[in-house]
Design an enzyme around this catalytic site. Structure first.
Site, PDB file in Angstrom:
ATOM      1  N   LYS A  78       0.879  -1.081  -0.036  1.00 38.83           N
ATOM      2  CA  LYS A  78       0.031  -0.005   0.008  1.00 38.83           C
ATOM      3  C   LYS A  78       0.871   1.258   0.165  1.00 38.83           C
ATOM      4  O   LYS A  78       2.181   1.204   0.619  1.00 38.83           O
ATOM      5  CB  LYS A  78      -0.689  -0.134   1.360  1.00 38.83           C
ATOM      6  CG  LYS A  78      -1.999   0.894   1.370  1.00 38.83           C
ATOM      7  CD  LYS A  78      -2.789   0.720   2.664  1.00 38.83           C
ATOM      8  CE  LYS A  78      -3.839   1.669   2.898  1.00 38.83           C
ATOM      9  NZ  LYS A  78      -4.769   1.543   3.992  1.00 38.83           N
ATOM     10  N   SER A 153      -9.584   1.453   2.979  1.00 39.22           N
ATOM     11  CA  SER A 153      -8.849   2.431   2.248  1.00 39.22           C
ATOM     12  C   SER A 153      -7.698   1.454   1.490  1.00 39.22           C
ATOM     13  O   SER A 153      -7.123   1.752   0.616  1.00 39.22           O
ATOM     14  CB  SER A 153      -8.009   3.258   2.854  1.00 39.22           C
ATOM     15  OG  SER A 153      -7.247   2.679   4.099  1.00 39.22           O
ATOM     16  N   SER A 177      -9.824  -1.018   7.167  1.00 41.50           N
ATOM     17  CA  SER A 177      -9.234  -0.782   5.817  1.00 41.50           C
ATOM     18  C   SER A 177      -8.570  -2.150   5.224  1.00 41.50           C
ATOM     19  O   SER A 177      -8.199  -1.941   4.159  1.00 41.50           O
ATOM     20  CB  SER A 177      -8.250   0.415   5.993  1.00 41.50           C
ATOM     21  OG  SER A 177      -8.933   1.699   5.866  1.00 41.50           O
TER      22      SER A 177
HETATM   23  N1  GLN Z   1     -13.288   3.505   6.598  1.00 37.49           N
HETATM   24  C1  GLN Z   1     -12.607   3.741   7.683  1.00 37.49           C
HETATM   25  C2  GLN Z   1     -12.458   5.408   7.787  1.00 37.49           C
HETATM   26  O1  GLN Z   1     -12.795   5.894   6.874  1.00 37.49           O
HETATM   27  C3  GLN Z   1     -11.540   3.068   8.047  1.00 37.49           C
HETATM   28  C4  GLN Z   1     -10.144   3.609   7.370  1.00 37.49           C
HETATM   29  C5  GLN Z   1      -8.689   2.691   7.899  1.00 37.49           C
HETATM   30  O2  GLN Z   1      -8.920   1.606   8.556  1.00 37.49           O
HETATM   31  N2  GLN Z   1      -7.634   3.269   7.382  1.00 37.49           N
HETATM   32  O3  GLN Z   1     -11.794   6.006   8.506  1.00 37.49           O
END
Ligand code: GLN
Length: 493
Positions: A78, A153, A177
């Site tokens: 990532k 993400s 994420s």
């Molecule tokens: N979808 C969650 C957010 O928008 C989780 C993001 C993550 O785990 N980095 O914060």
């Protein structure tokens, strides 16, 4: 034989048996990437030249009969993992030209294990989002329907693994994420116990929630990757010196006699019927395999999203304060008259809308006068959520829930409705709040308008129970008919 179809275990065995070389494998992956990534956009940077050099080196090691289980294995990272000499942007304009001078600890560990890095994958900006639509490079598509999101993400990493563009990938999970995109794309995603894997050199979002973990084609593959990256690191003081067990040792032990908790709050409000059906069918399979199913309750579940969307932006706003266009972050185009102008310009030009929204929320909830009403209250709620999990794990060994209440949605559908997007995290956030590990395992499909969409189950365990999660996940994977990696996603451009 299509080499990109192989699991990590199969690829590793093939390399050791000299059925093919790491160079063959790496070339096959780049061929695959060239063929399908124009429709999917999992990668934001490919590092082909370096990868082929690393593959040659891996082949030399393998030729001597040396190396680890990961030697010569092509993987993806990532784009928030620092990679020495290789652009790392967090998919934010403010870091568009950033080239880190060092590798993150996990990257170093993977390189020492002999992996071949194919490139960097797409993410929501600074990992804030659940769809990769908040990336300065544009969204990643879902391999099962290119008009839908890959989740986020770590959407790029999930898409890359699910569509055979990497043997495995690393992602980060602060509120879901890794697990949510794994569920949406049809691969395995592991969120580890807070502190199990060092985060040194990985850009922070919310430091008391952030974790790092693998996205893989099978549960066993995820265990093999965790084996290489887990453990204490002097550079991350949140990593306790707890021994790393042999994650493959008990993986085939089955689930006979295990108590599996089904927390009722995860099956009530807002969950799509088809998703619930997939999860309940998986639970039935576990019962057939000899597990005891126990209904339990996690009463604080309904407060988790609200607490997270106060506490996480608070930490984000503090962590992103360093990006001022001077020490960190690119210079603004219009520097202005004075330092304040400069800051406004650097951050105004560099950050996208979702980051600006969260930095404002975070700054607000931390400001004098609002701190007690919001931030402190959210922290208290977090303590109650932790207690929920402690109580539950006195009664059961693991829990099974849906990963997300809905399958992958259409690109653009929720872009103007941040709250709707946040609610998709309802079942993943509590796990980060409690700091326990959880794994998303492909369990079935629901019907989309263009065909099937994958759905995962979430297996949750007490702190440092990753070994047990692999055992439970592997039992399902070996017994169920759903093996996402064996079902080729369709690419309809
Ligand atoms: N979808 C969650 C957010 O928008 C989780 C993001 C993550 O785990 N980095 O914060």
């Amino acid at each position: 034989m299509d080499l990109t179809n192989l699991t990590l275990k199969e690829a590793s065995e093939g390399l050791k048996a000299k059925k093919f070389s790491s160079v063959d494998l790496t070339k096959a992956y780049f061929e695959r990437i060239k063929k399908v990534d124009k429709n999917l956009h999992a990668y934001v940077l490919e590092t082909e030249e370096q990868a082929l050099k690393d593959a040659e080196k891996a082949d030399e090691i393998l030729a001597k009969g040396e190396g680890s289980a990961l030697t010569g294995i092509p993987c993806a990272l990532k784009d928030n993992f620092n990679t020495k000499g290789v652009r790392t942007t967090c998919c934010s304009k403010i870091l568009e030209n950033f080239v880190p001078p060092y590798d993150a600890t996990v990257v170093k560990k993977l390189k020492e294990a002999g992996v071949v890095v194919l490139g960097k994958t797409n993410t929501d900006e600074f990992t804030c989002g659940g769809s990769t639509e908040h990336s300065c490079f544009g969204p990643t598509s879902n391999p099962w329907d290119v008009f839908r999101v890959a989740g986020g993400s770590s959407g790029g990493s999930a898409c890359a693994v699910a569509s055979n563009m990497a043997v495995f990938a690393l992602g980060t999970d602060t509120g879901g994420s890794i697990r949510e995109p794994a569920s949406f794309c049809g691969c395995v995603g592991l969120k580890v116990t807070y502190g199990r894997v060092s985060r040194s050199g990985v850009t922070s979002f919310a430091s008391s929630w952030d974790t790092i973990g693998p996205l893989a084609k099978t549960v066993e593959d995820a265990a093999m990757v965790l084996q290489a990256i887990a453990g204490h690191d002097d550079l991350d003081s949140t990593t306790p010196n707890i021994p790393v067990p042999d994650y493959l040792k008990n993986i085939d032990k089955g689930v006979k006699g295990l108590k599996i908790g089904i927390p009722k709050e995860y099956f009530e409000e807002g969950i799509e019927v088809g998703v619930r059906e997939v999860v309940m069918n998986a639970v039935k399979e576990y019962e057939k395999m000899g597990a005891e199913i126990v209904e339990i309750s996690l009463p604080m579940t309904k407060y988790a999203v609200a607490a997270y969307y106060i506490a996480a932006p608070a930490e984000l706003s503090a962590n992103l304060a360093r990006f001022d266009g001077i020490r960190y972050g690119r210079k603004p185009q219009n520097e202005g008259e004075d330092l304040l102008d400069y800051y406004f310009a650097a951050r105004g030009e560099g950050f996208g809308d979702e980051i600006k929204r969260r930095v404002m929320i975070g700054t607000y909830v931390l400001s004098a006068g609002y701190y007690d009403a919001y931030y402190k209250k959210a922290q208290k709620v977090r303590t109650l959520i932790i207690k929920d999990f402690e109580d539950a794990f006195k009664k059961v060994d693991v829990m099974i829930t849906p990963v997300a209440p809905i399958p992958a949605w259409k690109i653009g559908e929720k872009m103007n409705d941040p709250l709707a997007m946040y609610l998709a995290d309802a079942f993943t956030i509590p796990i980060n709040a409690a700091g326990v590990p959880a794994m998303s395992v492909p369990a079935g499909f629901v019907k989309g308008d263009k065909g099937d969409l994958p759905v995962g189950i979430q297996i949750i365990g007490p702190q440092f129970s990753e070994e047990l999660l692999f055992q439970v996940g592997n039992a399902y994977e070996k017994n169920s008919k759903v093996k996402a990696q064996n079902v080729k996603p369709q690419f309809k451009a």
